[in-house]
Design a protein around this motif. Structure first.
Motif, PDB file in Angstrom:
ATOM      1  N   ALA A   1     -26.810 -26.319  41.854  1.00  0.00           N
ATOM      2  CA  ALA A   1     -25.928 -25.020  42.039  1.00  0.00           C
ATOM      3  C   ALA A   1     -25.193 -25.672  40.392  1.00  0.00           C
ATOM      4  CB  ALA A   1     -24.629 -25.097  42.572  1.00  0.00           C
ATOM      5  N   ARG A   2     -24.245 -26.333  40.119  1.00  0.00           N
ATOM      6  CA  ARG A   2     -23.917 -27.031  38.389  1.00  0.00           C
ATOM      7  C   ARG A   2     -24.917 -27.334  37.694  1.00  0.00           C
ATOM      8  NH1 ARG A   2     -19.747 -30.164  37.298  1.00  0.00           N
ATOM      9  NH2 ARG A   2     -18.974 -29.979  39.841  1.00  0.00           N
ATOM     10  N   ALA A   3     -25.998 -27.521  37.818  1.00  0.00           N
ATOM     11  CA  ALA A   3     -26.839 -27.733  37.103  1.00  0.00           C
ATOM     12  C   ALA A   3     -27.372 -26.518  36.431  1.00  0.00           C
ATOM     13  CB  ALA A   3     -28.553 -28.676  37.041  1.00  0.00           C
ATOM     14  N   LEU A   4     -27.684 -25.285  37.407  1.00  0.00           N
ATOM     15  CA  LEU A   4     -28.141 -23.768  37.323  1.00  0.00           C
ATOM     16  C   LEU A   4     -26.240 -23.281  36.336  1.00  0.00           C
ATOM     17  CD1 LEU A   4     -29.999 -21.664  37.226  1.00  0.00           C
ATOM     18  CD2 LEU A   4     -28.962 -21.147  39.761  1.00  0.00           C
ATOM     19  N   ALA A   5     -25.389 -23.280  37.002  1.00  0.00           N
ATOM     20  CA  ALA A   5     -24.413 -23.315  36.032  1.00  0.00           C
ATOM     21  C   ALA A   5     -24.470 -23.398  34.836  1.00  0.00           C
ATOM     22  CB  ALA A   5     -22.577 -23.512  36.390  1.00  0.00           C
ATOM     23  N   TYR A   6     -24.879 -24.652  34.205  1.00  0.00           N
ATOM     24  CA  TYR A   6     -25.181 -25.141  32.314  1.00  0.00           C
ATOM     25  C   TYR A   6     -25.400 -24.958  31.805  1.00  0.00           C
ATOM     26  CZ  TYR A   6     -22.015 -29.362  34.013  1.00  0.00           C
ATOM     27  OH  TYR A   6     -20.900 -30.607  34.448  1.00  0.00           O
ATOM     28  N   ALA A   7     -27.291 -24.570  32.579  1.00  0.00           N
ATOM     29  CA  ALA A   7     -27.944 -23.842  32.173  1.00  0.00           C
ATOM     30  C   ALA A   7     -27.266 -22.731  31.565  1.00  0.00           C
ATOM     31  CB  ALA A   7     -29.292 -23.217  32.587  1.00  0.00           C
TER      32      ALA A   7
ATOM     33  N   ARG B   1     -27.117 -29.074  28.306  1.00  0.00           N
ATOM     34  CA  ARG B   1     -28.513 -29.433  28.145  1.00  0.00           C
ATOM     35  C   ARG B   1     -29.109 -30.099  29.192  1.00  0.00           C
ATOM     36  NH1 ARG B   1     -26.991 -27.131  23.409  1.00  0.00           N
ATOM     37  NH2 ARG B   1     -28.120 -25.567  22.572  1.00  0.00           N
ATOM     38  N   LYS B   2     -28.730 -31.479  28.972  1.00  0.00           N
ATOM     39  CA  LYS B   2     -29.432 -32.784  29.618  1.00  0.00           C
ATOM     40  C   LYS B   2     -29.394 -32.258  30.805  1.00  0.00           C
ATOM     41  CE  LYS B   2     -29.258 -37.223  29.053  1.00  0.00           C
ATOM     42  NZ  LYS B   2     -29.174 -38.642  28.864  1.00  0.00           N
TER      43      LYS B   2
ATOM     44  N   ALA C   1     -28.923 -29.728  32.720  1.00  0.00           N
ATOM     45  CA  ALA C   1     -30.186 -28.744  32.731  1.00  0.00           C
ATOM     46  C   ALA C   1     -31.522 -28.886  33.222  1.00  0.00           C
ATOM     47  CB  ALA C   1     -29.684 -27.247  32.093  1.00  0.00           C
ATOM     48  N   ARG C   2     -31.703 -29.684  32.015  1.00  0.00           N
ATOM     49  CA  ARG C   2     -33.667 -29.629  32.119  1.00  0.00           C
ATOM     50  C   ARG C   2     -33.795 -31.004  32.678  1.00  0.00           C
ATOM     51  NH1 ARG C   2     -32.507 -29.758  26.341  1.00  0.00           N
ATOM     52  NH2 ARG C   2     -32.332 -32.085  26.435  1.00  0.00           N
ATOM     53  N   LEU C   3     -32.731 -31.665  33.222  1.00  0.00           N
ATOM     54  CA  LEU C   3     -33.076 -33.113  33.960  1.00  0.00           C
ATOM     55  C   LEU C   3     -33.033 -32.224  35.518  1.00  0.00           C
ATOM     56  CD1 LEU C   3     -31.373 -35.834  32.451  1.00  0.00           C
ATOM     57  CD2 LEU C   3     -33.902 -35.743  32.209  1.00  0.00           C
ATOM     58  N   VAL C   4     -32.299 -31.887  36.063  1.00  0.00           N
ATOM     59  CA  VAL C   4     -32.261 -31.672  36.996  1.00  0.00           C
ATOM     60  C   VAL C   4     -33.412 -30.176  37.429  1.00  0.00           C
ATOM     61  CG1 VAL C   4     -30.393 -30.190  38.988  1.00  0.00           C
ATOM     62  CG2 VAL C   4     -30.006 -32.040  37.317  1.00  0.00           C
ATOM     63  N   LEU C   5     -32.988 -29.385  37.168  1.00  0.00           N
ATOM     64  CA  LEU C   5     -33.857 -27.602  37.251  1.00  0.00           C
ATOM     65  C   LEU C   5     -35.437 -28.166  37.246  1.00  0.00           C
ATOM     66  CD1 LEU C   5     -30.753 -25.477  35.904  1.00  0.00           C
ATOM     67  CD2 LEU C   5     -31.569 -26.406  38.365  1.00  0.00           C
ATOM     68  N   PHE C   6     -36.132 -27.494  37.693  1.00  0.00           N
ATOM     69  CA  PHE C   6     -37.549 -27.511  37.737  1.00  0.00           C
ATOM     70  C   PHE C   6     -37.771 -25.747  35.964  1.00  0.00           C
ATOM     71  CE2 PHE C   6     -38.113 -28.743  42.113  1.00  0.00           C
ATOM     72  CZ  PHE C   6     -38.764 -29.972  41.965  1.00  0.00           C
ATOM     73  N   ALA C   7     -38.786 -26.157  35.103  1.00  0.00           N
ATOM     74  CA  ALA C   7     -39.196 -25.892  34.042  1.00  0.00           C
ATOM     75  C   ALA C   7     -38.838 -24.086  34.608  1.00  0.00           C
ATOM     76  CB  ALA C   7     -40.506 -26.409  34.027  1.00  0.00           C
TER      77      ALA C   7
ATOM     78  N   PRO D   1     -34.319 -21.731  31.642  1.00  0.00           N
ATOM     79  CA  PRO D   1     -35.164 -21.328  30.364  1.00  0.00           C
ATOM     80  C   PRO D   1     -35.362 -22.300  29.175  1.00  0.00           C
ATOM     81  CG  PRO D   1     -32.509 -21.300  30.161  1.00  0.00           C
ATOM     82  CD  PRO D   1     -32.664 -21.587  31.612  1.00  0.00           C
ATOM     83  N   TYR D   2     -35.680 -22.029  27.999  1.00  0.00           N
ATOM     84  CA  TYR D   2     -36.374 -23.570  27.150  1.00  0.00           C
ATOM     85  C   TYR D   2     -34.582 -23.500  26.551  1.00  0.00           C
ATOM     86  CZ  TYR D   2     -36.986 -25.250  23.156  1.00  0.00           C
ATOM     87  OH  TYR D   2     -37.062 -26.927  21.980  1.00  0.00           O
ATOM     88  N   LEU D   3     -34.829 -24.684  26.818  1.00  0.00           N
ATOM     89  CA  LEU D   3     -33.263 -25.324  26.235  1.00  0.00           C
ATOM     90  C   LEU D   3     -33.371 -26.331  25.073  1.00  0.00           C
ATOM     91  CD1 LEU D   3     -31.519 -26.288  29.554  1.00  0.00           C
ATOM     92  CD2 LEU D   3     -31.549 -23.995  28.080  1.00  0.00           C
ATOM     93  N   ARG D   4     -32.745 -25.363  23.796  1.00  0.00           N
ATOM     94  CA  ARG D   4     -33.461 -26.571  22.070  1.00  0.00           C
ATOM     95  C   ARG D   4     -32.351 -27.772  23.056  1.00  0.00           C
ATOM     96  NH1 ARG D   4     -31.346 -23.165  17.834  1.00  0.00           N
ATOM     97  NH2 ARG D   4     -30.411 -22.110  19.739  1.00  0.00           N
ATOM     98  N   SER D   5     -33.471 -29.546  22.587  1.00  0.00           N
ATOM     99  CA  SER D   5     -32.348 -30.483  22.032  1.00  0.00           C
ATOM    100  C   SER D   5     -30.449 -29.901  21.441  1.00  0.00           C
ATOM    101  CB  SER D   5     -33.298 -31.288  21.770  1.00  0.00           C
ATOM    102  OG  SER D   5     -34.077 -31.415  23.016  1.00  0.00           O
TER     103      SER D   5
END
Length: 105
Positions: free
Chosen positions: A67-73, A88-89, A91-97, A101-105
Motif C-alpha cells: 500500500a505504501r508503494a502504491l501511495a508513492y506511485a 519512484r525507486k 514504487a518501481r522495486l515493490v510493485l509489478f509493472a 505507471p511508467y515512472l521516469r528515473s
C-alpha cells in the motif's frame, strides 16, 4: 465511474486529476474497498501535490509495504518531477509493472 476501477486505477486517477486541477471526488467515492486507508491515502496525495513531502510521509504511518508503494506511485503522479526520488525507486522495486505507471528515473 465504477467499471474498470480497481485500487491502482483509483489512486493513480485521483492523483492525476488532482495534478491537473480536476475534481477528485468521483474517485474517492469509489474508495470503499480501501476502508481505513482511503482517508490517509487521500491526505497523502493532497500533501504530495502541495509539495509537503514530509507531511505526506507521516500520513502513511505503519501502512503495509504494498500500500505504501502504491501511495508513492500516486504521490509521484501528483507531485511530478518534484517528488522525492525515493518514492519512484520504492514504487518501481515493490510493485509489478501492471500495478504502476511508467515512472521516469
Amino acid at each position: 465511474m465504477t467499471n474498470g476501477i480497481d485500487q491502482v486505477t483509483l489512486l493513480l486517477g485521483a492523483a492525476l486529476a488532482l495534478r491537473h486541477g480536476r475534481d477528485t471526488e468521483p474517485y474517492w467515492a469509489q474508495a470503499r474497498s480501501m476502508r481505513e486507508y482511503a482517508p490517509r491515502l487521500r491526505r497523502f496525495i493532497e500533501a504530495a501535490n502541495a509539495g509537503k513531502f514530509q507531511e505526506a510521509e507521516m500520513e502513511l504511518g505503519s501502512m503495509p509495504m504494498e500500500a505504501r508503494a502504491l501511495a508513492y506511485a500516486a504521490g509521484v503522479v501528483a507531485a511530478g518531477d518534484a517528488a522525492p526520488s525515493r518514492w519512484r525507486k520504492t514504487a518501481r522495486l515493490v510493485l509489478f509493472a501492471p500495478e504502476r505507471p511508467y515512472l521516469r528515473s
